[in-house]
Design a protein around this motif. Structure first.
Motif, PDB file in Angstrom:
ATOM      1  N   ARG A 152     -36.273 -69.652-101.837  1.00 47.65           N
ATOM      2  CA  ARG A 152     -37.072 -68.339-102.045  1.00 47.65           C
ATOM      3  C   ARG A 152     -38.524 -68.660-101.192  1.00 47.65           C
ATOM      4  N   GLN A 160     -39.326 -66.336 -98.497  1.00 44.37           N
ATOM      5  CA  GLN A 160     -39.776 -65.086 -98.797  1.00 44.37           C
ATOM      6  C   GLN A 160     -38.687 -64.332 -98.900  1.00 44.37           C
ATOM      7  N   SER A 183     -34.821 -54.870-110.134  1.00 41.24           N
ATOM      8  CA  SER A 183     -35.985 -54.989-111.192  1.00 41.24           C
ATOM      9  C   SER A 183     -36.109 -56.595-111.560  1.00 41.24           C
ATOM     10  N   ALA A 184     -36.965 -57.198-111.783  1.00 37.52           N
ATOM     11  CA  ALA A 184     -37.279 -58.546-112.440  1.00 37.52           C
ATOM     12  C   ALA A 184     -36.890 -58.823-113.793  1.00 37.52           C
ATOM     13  N   GLY A 235     -37.272 -70.464-111.327  1.00 36.66           N
ATOM     14  CA  GLY A 235     -37.815 -69.827-109.818  1.00 36.66           C
ATOM     15  C   GLY A 235     -37.070 -68.615-109.712  1.00 36.66           C
ATOM     16  N   PHE A 236     -36.173 -68.010-110.754  1.00 33.55           N
ATOM     17  CA  PHE A 236     -35.408 -66.832-110.443  1.00 33.55           C
ATOM     18  C   PHE A 236     -36.370 -65.852-110.595  1.00 33.55           C
ATOM     19  N   SER A 237     -36.072 -64.587-110.005  1.00 25.61           N
ATOM     20  CA  SER A 237     -36.838 -63.285-110.219  1.00 25.61           C
ATOM     21  C   SER A 237     -36.088 -62.473-110.972  1.00 25.61           C
ATOM     22  N   ARG A 238     -34.652 -62.785-111.050  1.00 19.45           N
ATOM     23  CA  ARG A 238     -33.863 -61.915-111.902  1.00 19.45           C
ATOM     24  C   ARG A 238     -32.460 -62.673-112.319  1.00 19.45           C
ATOM     25  N   ASP A 298     -35.994 -62.926-102.585  1.00 19.02           N
ATOM     26  CA  ASP A 298     -35.741 -62.804-103.963  1.00 19.02           C
ATOM     27  C   ASP A 298     -34.546 -63.807-104.212  1.00 19.02           C
ATOM     28  N   HIS A 309     -31.734 -64.559-107.372  1.00 16.86           N
ATOM     29  CA  HIS A 309     -31.229 -64.118-108.410  1.00 16.86           C
ATOM     30  C   HIS A 309     -30.251 -64.936-108.871  1.00 16.86           C
ATOM     31  N   LEU A 339     -35.832 -68.107-116.210  1.00 15.58           N
ATOM     32  CA  LEU A 339     -36.777 -67.452-115.242  1.00 15.58           C
ATOM     33  C   LEU A 339     -37.561 -68.792-114.863  1.00 15.58           C
TER      34      LEU A 339
END
Length: 782
Positions: free
Chosen positions: A105, A108, A191-192, A161-164, A110, A112, A158
């Motif tokens: 990540r 830069q 969506s996160a 470091g995961f956004s989703r 995302d 998941h 989460l």
């Protein structure tokens, strides 16, 4: 995907040129046992995808053959550089296995997780029945492998470091996830949050903290029993809470009885548990290090524990050490009790306790202001046992605080982390500090296994406990100082042979006065500060501003006052990044100190240095001149007395460039150092300026040699001659700068495009490289 509320189209994020300003690439880490359908998931998404995807599978990453995790990371990074999204098709069932991919990540994008948490029976059935599997995991053997892997399953959260995170627990869930990702447009953003988690483990992931917020600190009656009505707890935790309370009450009574029996033999002593009348005693509660997940021999471990405890207790009063384990049938507790009794250790100062180390106050009525964590070297949540429990109960604030103190930790060392007041461990259990400690590993399933080498293992474990107790002592000393002067303006970190000791700048001045008025006490502080030391007798003071070594010839520690003066002096000249070295980063250190064991890689050896090829060369010719001086890990350690060594290393580098130029006169070279190296032991890079190498694969590789992150050897020698230290700019943003040709300075979107340009670029290298002999070539003009 039209109509899907979880997908946001980024047309409103586009600039006037139509380019998306949001992240467009994705890394999707698949989590699931063999047979859960990870590869099928990838195939189904990619067959209908609206954006370019690359599947990275370890079973085929090496040109169709099974490869390594490192190759997967390299392949994923290359795909991201090309603007593609990536599926990481590995089992990834443990947090440690996911961590390196989550770090992608930083480029830069995302990151998941899609968790294929299907029933074990279904995964086993599929694995056994399949044929022609890429990883050859099929037939009867598959059942055993799947079973073993599922026992170590750690569901992602989460905080990794995961956004989703999307959980799929049946085939219907999987189809929905396939639909979501296959219809994701090139610039769409999901969506996160956490989606689809329906079972009890979802409640666990939200954290035990959620229901603890609903109740105040439990009340205890005279027997130590929790009197909080069970009905006040949420229905899904009431039975668990009742069980824990009952168990801890019995454990408390057993420990009280043990102490009463012990104290009856020593009437002058009194029980320290359940005695509210006595003043608080500074207490360290610690688990047995390396005996659970890391499978260290229990008998040897018990001997080391008691020996280190005995040595430490001889130096201090008004303290307690408590060895904690969850089970009253614990073998390590019984061995330690027996050995402790044989050594006649005061049972009021050291005893064993059965209970949860995260609930010693509220469930065991045992007040401990410091607890130790049997951490992993990455200092991350995960794994099992104590480490997972402490990070979970302490909450995210502990992770943030830990990150400020250290990134990684070597076996045999420890680090103090002041616990933020908003952490439940602080507010509820009254724990002010957590000390992370890493012991030796004897488990072949874990990293850095010592392969039954108990000579080295015992040494590492002894260092671990000595470091732990030294850090506990440092906390006590600092607290006693801040009691008399509470206005602490900053916190600095002192590293004593792998031990990080927190102290305040204010305390340095107090130490000066104290040393003059009480020299005996000053001697005492020297004793405990060295208790974690290894055979190297140097001491390093290291914080965000200064770095100074002790005189290696004396082998003695500076007083805290002189250390403070030295740091203040160096603070005016150098900025140094605090650093701990993981096992993977020790390779050069090992080769430099023991070159006779590595004759297959050492190309030249002298008393001062060794020369070897860079294992991952970034150009046609790329060698390292590695210092052999112990304690000289990086540029931040270099002082004026090392000038002769730097000049010797530079001369060695020039000698090798001349040899290379005889082979190919078209080459040009730079000689220099990385300001923040990835490998321990000071080493000089001798690198040709063609940068023609398949190992040069990402922006970090390029910028580490083509920005001010790379310091030319000739400049550094002059700088140290003039100022005594190197001027270090450790700004990590240097490694994230846009890719620019080192000749014509043109910008390029990715490494493949940059390499293509370099192969054709005829511009001269910058004139600045011709000054001060920074560039070495067959032609004087380069």
């Amino acid at each position: 995907m039209p109509g899907d509320p979880t997908i946001h189209h980024t047309s409103d994020l586009r600039g006037s040129d139509g380019a998306s300003e949001g992240a467009s690439s994705l890394v999707v880490i698949l989590v699931g046992a063999p047979g859960s359908g990870k590869s099928t998931f990838c195939d189904d998404v990619m067959a209908a995808a609206r954006r370019p995807w690359v599947r990275v599978c370890q079973d085929v990453v090496a040109n169709g053959k099974q490869g390594t995790k490192s190759q997967c990371i390299t392949s994923a990074s290359a795909a991201l550089e090309e603007g593609k999204s990536v599926f990481i098709d590995r089992c990834n069932l443990e947090q440690e296995q996911r961590a390196d991919f989550v770090r992608l990540r930083k480029v830069q994008v995302d990151v998941h997780a899609v968790v294929l948490d299907l029933p074990a029976q279904l995964c086993i059935s599929r694995s056994v029945k399949r044929t022609g599997h890429e990883g050859k995991l099929q037939g009867g053997r598959a059942a055993m492998v799947v079973n073993r892997m599922l026992q170590k399953k750690e569901l992602p959260n989460l905080t990794e470091g995961f956004s989703r995170i999307t959980f799929c627990q049946n085939e219907s869930d999987v189809k929905e996830a396939v639909k979501t990702y296959s219809q994701l447009g090139p610039s769409d953003i999901l969506s996160a949050g956490v989606f689809g988690q329906k079972n009890k483990e979802a409640k666990v992931q939200l954290g035990i903290m959620k229901f603890l917020k609903k109740i105040d600190k439990p009340d205890f009656d005279a027997s130590g029993k929790d009197s909080t009505p069970v009905g006040n707890l949420p229905h899904d935790t009431a039975s668990i809470q009742t069980s824990v309370t009952s168990t801890c009450s019995m454990e408390l009574e057993k420990n009280k009885e043990d102490l009463r029996n012990s104290n009856s033999k020593c009437p002058s002593q009194r029980s320290l548990i359940g005695d509210s009348s006595m003043d608080f005693v500074h207490t360290l509660a610690f688990p047995s290090i390396s005996t659970a997940d890391f499978q260290f021999d229990l008998k040897l471990a018990s001997e080391i524990i008691v020996d280190c405890v005995s040595d430490f207790l001889q130096r201090f009063d008004n303290i307690r050490l408590v060895l904690v384990d969850l089970s009253e049938k614990s073998k390590i507790l019984s061995l330690v009790r027996e050995r402790s009794a044989n050594k006649h250790i005061d049972s009021s100062k050291f005893f064993t306790f059965v209970g949860d180390i995260t609930q010693l106050h509220t469930r065991g009525n045992l007040r401990c202001n410091v607890i130790a964590n049997a951490a992993n070297w990455r200092l991350k949540p995960g794994g099992g046992g104590v480490n997972a429990a402490i990070f979970k109960v302490a909450g995210e604030s502990l992770q943030i605080a830990t990150k400020k103190c250290a990134d990684i930790l070597s076996p045999g060392s420890s680090v103090v982390v002041p616990l933020p007041s908003n952490s439940p461990l602080h507010s509820r259990e009254r724990v002010t500090h957590v000390i992370h400690v890493v012991g030796p590993n004897m488990n072949p399933q874990r990293p850095n296994c010592l392969n039954n080498d108990y000579v080295e293992g015992c040494k590492v474990l002894r260092n671990a406990y000595s470091s732990l107790f030294a850090n506990f002592a440092s906390i006590l000393e600092n607290q006693s100082k801040t009691d008399s002067k509470r206005h602490v303006s900053a916190i600095s970190s002192t590293h004593v042979e792998g031990t990080t000791i927190t102290s305040s700048p204010d305390s340095d001045q107090m130490a000066k006065q104290e040393a003059q008025s009480n020299p005996d006490r000053n001697k005492k502080s020297k004793v405990f500060a060295t208790s974690g030391a290894s055979k190297d007798k140097s001491i390093v003071m290291n914080d965000n501003h200064g770095h100074t070594p002790c005189n290696e010839n004396t082998g003695n520690l500076m007083s805290s006052a002189s250390l403070g003066d030295a740091v203040d002096e160096n603070r005016r000249h150098a900025k140094v990044t605090k650093r701990s070295w993981g096992a993977w980063a020790q390779a050069l250190h090992e080769i430099a100190l023991n070159p006779e064991k590595h004759q297959n890689v050492v190309m030249e050896k002298s008393d001062d240095y060794v020369v070897l090829n860079d294992m991952y060369p970034k150009a046609k010719k790329h060698v390292l001149v590695v210092s052999r001086l112990q304690g000289l890990d990086s540029l931040s350690d270099v002082r004026k007395e090392h000038l002769s060594l730097l000049k010797t290393m530079h001369s060695a580098g020039l000698k090798w460039t001349r040899m290379f130029l005889k082979e190919d006169a078209s080459l040009m070279f730079r000689l220099g150092y990385h300001v923040v190296p990835s490998m321990r032991q000071l080493h000089l890079h001798v690198i040709s300026q063609d940068f023609d190498s398949p190992r040069l694969q990402n922006k970090k590789h390029w910028n580490s040699f083509n920005t001010s992150f790379f310091r030319d050897s000739t400049d550094l020698i002059q700088e140290i001659e003039k100022h005594g230290v190197a001027n270090i700019n450790d700004d990590e943003s240097l490694l994230k700068m846009e890719l620019r040709c080192h000749r014509c300075r043109s910008a390029h979107p990715n490494i493949p495009r940059l390499k293509s340009h370099i192969a054709l670029c005829k511009a001269s290298l910058p004139a600045s490289l011709l000054d001060n002999d920074r560039l070495v070539s067959a032609s004087p003009k380069g």
